[in-house]
Design a protein around this motif. Structure first.
Motif, mmCIF file in Angstrom:
data_model
loop_
_atom_site.group_PDB
_atom_site.id
_atom_site.type_symbol
_atom_site.label_atom_id
_atom_site.label_comp_id
_atom_site.label_asym_id
_atom_site.label_seq_id
_atom_site.Cartn_x
_atom_site.Cartn_y
_atom_site.Cartn_z
ATOM 1 N N ASN A 51 0.843 -1.204 0.000
ATOM 2 C CA ASN A 51 0.000 0.000 0.000
ATOM 3 C C ASN A 51 0.878 1.255 0.000
ATOM 4 O O ASN A 51 0.943 1.979 0.992
ATOM 5 N N THR A 52 1.536 1.528 -1.112
ATOM 6 C CA THR A 52 2.449 2.669 -1.138
ATOM 7 C C THR A 52 1.722 3.985 -0.909
ATOM 8 O O THR A 52 2.292 4.900 -0.316
ATOM 9 N N PRO A 57 1.730 9.728 3.429
ATOM 10 C CA PRO A 57 1.587 10.707 4.520
ATOM 11 C C PRO A 57 2.550 10.492 5.692
ATOM 12 O O PRO A 57 2.680 11.364 6.543
ATOM 13 N N LEU A 58 3.228 9.347 5.736
ATOM 14 C CA LEU A 58 4.167 9.086 6.825
ATOM 15 C C LEU A 58 5.504 9.801 6.616
ATOM 16 O O LEU A 58 6.275 9.971 7.563
ATOM 17 N N PHE A 59 5.779 10.216 5.370
ATOM 18 C CA PHE A 59 7.059 10.837 5.030
ATOM 19 C C PHE A 59 6.940 12.354 4.955
ATOM 20 O O PHE A 59 5.943 12.888 4.474
ATOM 21 N N THR A 65 11.983 16.613 -1.811
ATOM 22 C CA THR A 65 11.743 17.854 -2.540
ATOM 23 C C THR A 65 10.673 18.606 -1.775
ATOM 24 O O THR A 65 10.133 18.115 -0.797
ATOM 25 N N ASN A 66 10.339 19.773 -2.240
ATOM 26 C CA ASN A 66 9.251 20.526 -1.620
ATOM 27 C C ASN A 66 7.909 20.144 -2.216
ATOM 28 O O ASN A 66 6.896 20.727 -1.894
ATOM 29 N N SER A 67 7.894 19.163 -3.087
ATOM 30 C CA SER A 67 6.677 18.750 -3.781
ATOM 31 C C SER A 67 6.215 17.388 -3.282
ATOM 32 O O SER A 67 7.000 16.449 -3.226
ATOM 33 N N MET A 68 4.929 17.289 -2.948
ATOM 34 C CA MET A 68 4.377 15.995 -2.538
ATOM 35 C C MET A 68 4.439 14.989 -3.692
ATOM 36 O O MET A 68 4.686 13.808 -3.470
ATOM 37 N N GLU A 69 4.236 15.475 -4.891
ATOM 38 C CA GLU A 69 4.273 14.586 -6.056
ATOM 39 C C GLU A 69 5.653 13.948 -6.204
ATOM 40 O O GLU A 69 5.770 12.738 -6.408
#
Length: 150
Positions: A51-52, A57-59, A65-69
């Motif tokens: 379940n990647t 949300p754990l990281f 980077t400053n990007s969630m993507e």
């Protein structure tokens, strides 16, 4: 008059000193270690089940980077590389858990936790650093060291 000014300065100094000492630091408290272990249990359960998206949300975004993507892409790469190189996880065992939690005006928390992790192809030592970010705790660092092949 001079005597009153001296007393006022003395009490003001004592009052201000007590205000800045309103922070308490706890090191390796059992409940903090239990929290870190439970947090990492969520990580390993989701990792084992593939379940990647539940890992995202754990990281923290800051180590990548400053990007969630971009962070999510790195987590997917890590997961896929780990499965390909090491194989699926078969067991986890806590090696060490160190915590430092500051409560008070400027709360903060740091958790350092290491595991022996059995994979299908290798046994590894996996180390994690967790930090408080606002109201939540995030993984800010991790390292995987192969111990030996199986």
């Amino acid at each position: 008059m001079k005597k009153n000014i001296g007393l006022i300065l003395f009490f003001t100094t004592v009052f201000l000193a007590n205000c800045t000492l309103s922070s308490v630091t706890h090191t390796n408290r059992a409940k903090d270690q239990d929290f870190a272990k439970a947090f990492m249990e969520k990580f390993f359960v989701n990792f084992k089940e593939g379940n990647t998206k539940m890992l995202y949300p754990l990281f923290s975004t800051s180590p990548y980077t400053n990007s969630m993507e971009k962070r999510n892409e790195k987590i997917d790469e890590m997961f896929n590389s780990s499965i390909k190189t090491l194989g699926p996880i078969t067991y986890t065992k806590v090696i060490s858990c160190n915590t430092k939690v500051n409560e008070g005006d400027k709360p903060s928390a740091e958790y350092f936790i290491s595991f022996e992790v059995g994979h299908q192809k290798y046994i590894t030592k996996e180390s994690f650093k967790l930090n408080q970010e606002g109201d939540s705790v995030k993984i800010t660092y991790f390292k995987v060291d192969p111990i030996r092949p199986l």
